[in-house]
Design an enzyme around this catalytic site. Sequence first.
Site, mmCIF file in Angstrom:
data_model
loop_
_atom_site.group_PDB
_atom_site.id
_atom_site.type_symbol
_atom_site.label_atom_id
_atom_site.label_comp_id
_atom_site.label_asym_id
_atom_site.label_seq_id
_atom_site.Cartn_x
_atom_site.Cartn_y
_atom_site.Cartn_z
ATOM 1 N N SER A 133 56.228 16.017 -9.435
ATOM 2 C CA SER A 133 57.520 16.978 -9.128
ATOM 3 C C SER A 133 57.853 17.862 -10.479
ATOM 4 C CB SER A 133 58.809 16.088 -8.977
ATOM 5 O OG SER A 133 60.003 17.107 -8.831
ATOM 6 N N LYS A 187 57.994 10.626 -3.484
ATOM 7 C CA LYS A 187 58.011 12.116 -3.787
ATOM 8 C C LYS A 187 58.740 12.620 -2.671
ATOM 9 C CE LYS A 187 57.132 16.096 -5.569
ATOM 10 N NZ LYS A 187 57.366 16.773 -4.699
ATOM 11 N N HIS A 190 62.611 12.241 -2.695
ATOM 12 C CA HIS A 190 62.745 12.972 -3.992
ATOM 13 C C HIS A 190 63.407 14.331 -3.382
ATOM 14 C CE1 HIS A 190 61.926 16.321 -6.689
ATOM 15 N NE2 HIS A 190 62.561 15.678 -7.436
ATOM 16 N N ASN A 191 62.304 14.860 -2.516
ATOM 17 C CA ASN A 191 62.342 16.383 -1.994
ATOM 18 C C ASN A 191 63.685 16.412 -0.965
ATOM 19 O OD1 ASN A 191 60.106 16.813 -3.603
ATOM 20 N ND2 ASN A 191 59.158 17.839 -1.995
ATOM 21 N N GLU A 194 66.523 16.658 -2.824
ATOM 22 C CA GLU A 194 66.768 17.879 -3.443
ATOM 23 C C GLU A 194 67.344 18.927 -2.401
ATOM 24 O OE1 GLU A 194 63.139 20.889 -4.036
ATOM 25 O OE2 GLU A 194 62.889 19.207 -5.441
#
Length: 481
Positions: A133, A187, A190-191, A194
Amino acid sequence: MTTSEAPARIAVTGLAVMGSNLARNLARHGYRVAVHNRSSARTKALIEEHGHEGDFVPAETLEELVASLQTPRQIIIMVKAGAPTDAVIDELVPLLEPGDMVIDGGNAHYADTRRREAALREAGLHFVGAGISGGEEGALNGPSIMPGGSKESYQHLGPVLESIAAQVDGVPCCVHVGPDGAGHFVKMVHNGIEYADMQLIAEAYDLLNRVGGMTPTQIAEVFRGWNSGDLESYLVEITAEVLGHFDPETGVPLVDVIADEAEQKGTGRWTVQEALELGVPVTGIAEAVFARSLSGRVEQRKAAREAFGSPEVLASERIADQLVEDVRQALYASKVVAYAQGFDQMRAASAEYGWDLDLGAMATIWRGGCIIRARFLDRIREAYDKDPNLASLLVDEYFRDAVRDAEAAWRRVVVGAVEAGVPVPGFVSALAYYDALRSERLPASLVQGLRDFFGAHTYRRTDREGSFHTLWSGDRSQVDA
């Protein structure tokens, strides 16, 4: 580039912006890097433009790439997720030897990573799904890296990745996440966070603009101020930059000439889909994904405007000062909910797949390099350090007090937005989640009663153990199920 005949330490295949920048990052840290791209023009361009930055070994073919590496070989794949990644792996595997390592640094779906890891393990190879990232800047100057795979693979690869990752307080933003697809799952979440974070920021901007009557330039200054407090984060920082930028062609704020149709590459949607499979409510992330989808329904939106008209929002500078503070508090509380939901999802996946995720470590590696880096990630790390089995991030003492302090302002923002006709699905969803989570009784009791009526799905009681069914079409007596 040197003329040394020594073998390369590591390789990168796939030299679009992310792959090229990652290779440059490795070279800048003193590693001899073999580089390859299906189109050799990109390989030549990298050497011509950046060869002076370190020690690169260009390869025309994958055979040359593999031959240029020291053993055990470490090859990072930076190509489009899905079939293109499988194609590169299929071409590479026959060229490798037991103990060699293939690292997928793209945004792969974690289920694909689990499949690939199992297949390569059968062939005696290591497969590492590494979430990376930070975009192109992070890839070049220090990303947050989330590698999965075997512990043995991390013993060899970890020191390299840790050296090129972002560093916060002397700690690298890279840690061994867990087995097989754990890195790409983290990940993905995480996105998803986001997505929620950006949606909440956009709603804050919309309220200050449409209800508070503030210009993008004025709102940019508000976000700059927020970035010096508890909302300090990369996304808040760059929001100020975007809102403060003027379009060179028209001279008006750029945000006013950008089409209001948000696109997505799929990781947010994956997060919601996987949360549904795990039974974890990530309502804030889901609303962010749906908000992007709705923004793209241009013809549908046009038809609705023609049918109903647009809300007439009476902007008032008189209320701007109070509104700014209320929105700040609502934004903070809603962000806490989004992160809490994401961490709940990671915990559920860890239990489902036996990953043994260290949630505090995830917060640690997100403090730098990545898109959702924020001041309060230190607080999240501290919360899980104190109690690794924390029922919800919201019940940690620090976040509990912060959300309680923000609650009145949060409600004022939601009520005011609803009255004004300004859509704030992120704020509304976060507040509803907070209220539902702390309710002593939810109307799910009625839902379960209805399910039993039409489908004999049974229900449980509050006063004794067991499952029961009411004979709705008979004498309505209750029987043990």
